[in-house]
Scaffold this motif. Structure first.
Motif, short mmCIF file in Angstrom:
data_model
loop_
_atom_site.label_atom_id
_atom_site.label_comp_id
_atom_site.label_asym_id
_atom_site.label_seq_id
_atom_site.Cartn_x
_atom_site.Cartn_y
_atom_site.Cartn_z
N LYS A 169 11.31 -33.71 -5.26
CA LYS A 169 10.46 -33.63 -6.45
C LYS A 169 9.04 -33.25 -6.04
O LYS A 169 8.39 -32.41 -6.69
CB LYS A 169 10.45 -34.96 -7.20
CG LYS A 169 9.72 -34.90 -8.53
CD LYS A 169 9.88 -36.18 -9.32
CE LYS A 169 9.21 -36.08 -10.68
NZ LYS A 169 9.39 -37.34 -11.46
N GLU A 170 8.56 -33.86 -4.96
CA GLU A 170 7.23 -33.52 -4.45
C GLU A 170 7.17 -32.05 -4.03
O GLU A 170 6.15 -31.39 -4.19
CB GLU A 170 6.88 -34.43 -3.27
CG GLU A 170 5.52 -34.17 -2.67
CD GLU A 170 5.22 -35.07 -1.49
OE1 GLU A 170 4.22 -34.81 -0.79
OE2 GLU A 170 5.99 -36.03 -1.25
N HIS A 171 8.27 -31.57 -3.47
CA HIS A 171 8.32 -30.19 -2.98
C HIS A 171 9.17 -29.32 -3.91
O HIS A 171 9.93 -28.46 -3.44
CB HIS A 171 8.85 -30.16 -1.56
CG HIS A 171 7.96 -30.85 -0.58
ND1 HIS A 171 6.85 -30.24 -0.03
CD2 HIS A 171 7.97 -32.12 -0.09
CE1 HIS A 171 6.23 -31.09 0.77
NE2 HIS A 171 6.89 -32.23 0.76
N ASN A 172 9.02 -29.54 -5.21
CA ASN A 172 9.88 -28.83 -6.17
C ASN A 172 9.62 -27.33 -6.19
O ASN A 172 10.46 -26.56 -6.62
CB ASN A 172 9.72 -29.42 -7.56
CG ASN A 172 8.38 -29.09 -8.21
OD1 ASN A 172 8.22 -28.06 -8.86
ND2 ASN A 172 7.40 -29.98 -8.06
N LYS A 173 8.45 -26.89 -5.70
CA LYS A 173 8.14 -25.46 -5.70
C LYS A 173 8.92 -24.69 -4.64
O LYS A 173 8.97 -23.46 -4.67
CB LYS A 173 6.65 -25.24 -5.48
CG LYS A 173 5.76 -25.81 -6.58
CD LYS A 173 4.29 -25.62 -6.25
CE LYS A 173 3.40 -26.26 -7.30
NZ LYS A 173 1.96 -26.10 -6.96
N HIS B 193 8.50 -17.61 -0.67
CA HIS B 193 8.55 -18.12 -2.03
C HIS B 193 9.39 -17.22 -2.92
O HIS B 193 9.45 -16.00 -2.74
CB HIS B 193 7.14 -18.26 -2.60
CG HIS B 193 6.38 -19.42 -2.02
ND1 HIS B 193 6.74 -20.73 -2.28
CD2 HIS B 193 5.31 -19.48 -1.20
CE1 HIS B 193 5.91 -21.54 -1.64
NE2 HIS B 193 5.04 -20.81 -0.98
N SER B 194 10.03 -17.85 -3.92
CA SER B 194 10.93 -17.13 -4.82
C SER B 194 10.37 -17.09 -6.23
O SER B 194 9.69 -18.01 -6.68
CB SER B 194 12.31 -17.80 -4.81
OG SER B 194 12.21 -19.18 -5.08
N PHE B 195 10.71 -16.00 -6.93
CA PHE B 195 10.19 -15.74 -8.28
C PHE B 195 11.31 -15.26 -9.19
O PHE B 195 12.16 -14.47 -8.78
CB PHE B 195 9.08 -14.68 -8.22
CG PHE B 195 7.89 -15.09 -7.41
CD1 PHE B 195 6.76 -15.63 -8.01
CD2 PHE B 195 7.90 -14.95 -6.02
CE1 PHE B 195 5.67 -16.03 -7.25
CE2 PHE B 195 6.81 -15.33 -5.25
CZ PHE B 195 5.69 -15.88 -5.87
N ALA B 196 11.27 -15.71 -10.43
CA ALA B 196 12.31 -15.33 -11.40
C ALA B 196 12.19 -13.86 -11.80
O ALA B 196 13.17 -13.26 -12.23
CB ALA B 196 12.23 -16.21 -12.63
N SER B 197 11.00 -13.28 -11.66
CA SER B 197 10.82 -11.87 -12.00
C SER B 197 10.09 -11.14 -10.88
O SER B 197 9.24 -11.72 -10.19
CB SER B 197 10.03 -11.73 -13.31
OG SER B 197 8.67 -12.04 -13.11
N TRP C 209 20.78 -21.96 -5.80
CA TRP C 209 19.64 -21.84 -6.70
C TRP C 209 18.33 -22.03 -5.94
O TRP C 209 18.27 -22.78 -4.97
CB TRP C 209 19.69 -22.92 -7.78
CG TRP C 209 20.84 -22.84 -8.74
CD1 TRP C 209 20.88 -22.18 -9.94
CD2 TRP C 209 22.11 -23.50 -8.63
NE1 TRP C 209 22.10 -22.37 -10.56
CE2 TRP C 209 22.87 -23.18 -9.78
CE3 TRP C 209 22.69 -24.32 -7.65
CZ2 TRP C 209 24.16 -23.65 -9.98
CZ3 TRP C 209 23.97 -24.79 -7.85
CH2 TRP C 209 24.70 -24.45 -9.00
N GLY C 210 17.31 -21.34 -6.39
CA GLY C 210 15.96 -21.50 -5.85
C GLY C 210 14.96 -21.59 -7.00
O GLY C 210 15.28 -21.27 -8.14
N PRO C 211 13.71 -21.98 -6.71
CA PRO C 211 12.74 -22.22 -7.76
C PRO C 211 11.97 -20.96 -8.16
O PRO C 211 11.82 -20.03 -7.37
CB PRO C 211 11.79 -23.22 -7.12
CG PRO C 211 11.80 -22.83 -5.67
CD PRO C 211 13.21 -22.36 -5.38
N ASP C 212 11.48 -20.97 -9.40
CA ASP C 212 10.57 -19.92 -9.84
C ASP C 212 9.15 -20.39 -9.54
O ASP C 212 8.57 -21.18 -10.28
CB ASP C 212 10.74 -19.65 -11.33
CG ASP C 212 9.78 -18.58 -11.85
OD1 ASP C 212 9.13 -17.90 -11.01
OD2 ASP C 212 9.67 -18.43 -13.08
N SER D 243 4.93 -22.37 -14.77
CA SER D 243 3.83 -23.33 -14.96
C SER D 243 4.33 -24.75 -15.18
O SER D 243 3.54 -25.69 -15.23
CB SER D 243 2.96 -22.91 -16.15
OG SER D 243 3.74 -22.81 -17.33
N THR D 244 5.63 -24.93 -15.32
CA THR D 244 6.20 -26.25 -15.59
C THR D 244 6.46 -27.01 -14.30
O THR D 244 6.65 -26.43 -13.24
CB THR D 244 7.51 -26.12 -16.38
OG1 THR D 244 8.41 -25.27 -15.64
CG2 THR D 244 7.26 -25.50 -17.75
#
Length: 202
Positions: A67-71, A145-149, A108-111, A115-116
């Motif tokens: 959770k702390e490293h959710n990014k 780092h990963s991005f949805a777009s 799965w990876g994070p966007d 901003s959430t």
């Protein structure tokens, strides 16, 4: 993406040596010995995204709080529905190596641009990675780092540099960085232990 081909590609360069020669379980106990002691311990999970931070709160490879490293956190569901929730692509690479006979079904990876909090997870086939940007990243010096777009990734690239890539390229870069990253992690943890000892003894 063909998961078999992705794993073959990402394991090139000796990543499989992480488990080579040590895969035999200790006699009398089927859960001893690498990689058997690293098989995901939680029950099979057909819906790993549901309450994933509650179910997979700590990374099983480094102990970091997801959770702390959710990014930077990631989630992999294998073909038998065993699931690993990890803190970063570094620890995902460990999971994939140690579970080399277990086929990844979904990853799965994070966007990072969202901003959430926590950052939403997206299937890696849909992510654009930014490798080597001047952005902090868990467990690795060269950020991935990963991005949805792609547009979101390019915005960060304009500000922080780096190279755009797909997931399999980011995973391959992770394996290539593993030796240096592990050495740095050992150094950081040794320094933290030293500071803790100095504080304890006044």
């Amino acid at each position: 993406m063909d998961r078999r081909n992705m794993l073959k590609t990402s394991l090139l360069g000796g990543a499989a040596a992480l488990v080579a020669g040590t895969s035999h379980a200790a006699e009398g106990c089927s859960t001893d010995g690498t990689p058997n002691q690293f098989i995901p311990k939680k029950a099979a999970d057909a819906s790993p995204l549901e309450n994933e931070l509650e179910k997979y709160g700590k990374c099983p490879y480094c102990g970091m709080d997801r959770k702390e490293h959710n990014k930077t956190r990631m989630l992999v569901q294998y073909s038998d529905d065993l699931t690993d929730g990890v803190c970063s692509i570094h620890c995902l690479a460990l999971s994939l190596s140690l579970n080399i006979d277990r086929e990844p079904k979904k990853i799965w990876g994070p966007d990072f641009a969202a901003s959430t909090e926590p950052r939403p997870l997206v299937e890696v086939d849909q992510l654009t990675y930014l490798i080597g940007a001047d952005l902090k990243h868990a467990m690795t010096k060269r950020s991935k780092h990963s991005f949805a777009s792609e547009a979101g990734a390019k915005e960060f690239q304009a500000k922080f540099g780096g190279t755009l890539a797909k997931f399999d390229e980011a995973l391959e870069a992770t394996y290539l960085d593993m030796s240096k990253d592990v050495a740095q992690i050992r150094k950081n943890r040794a320094e933290r232990r030293k500071r803790a000892m100095e504080k304890q003894h006044g």
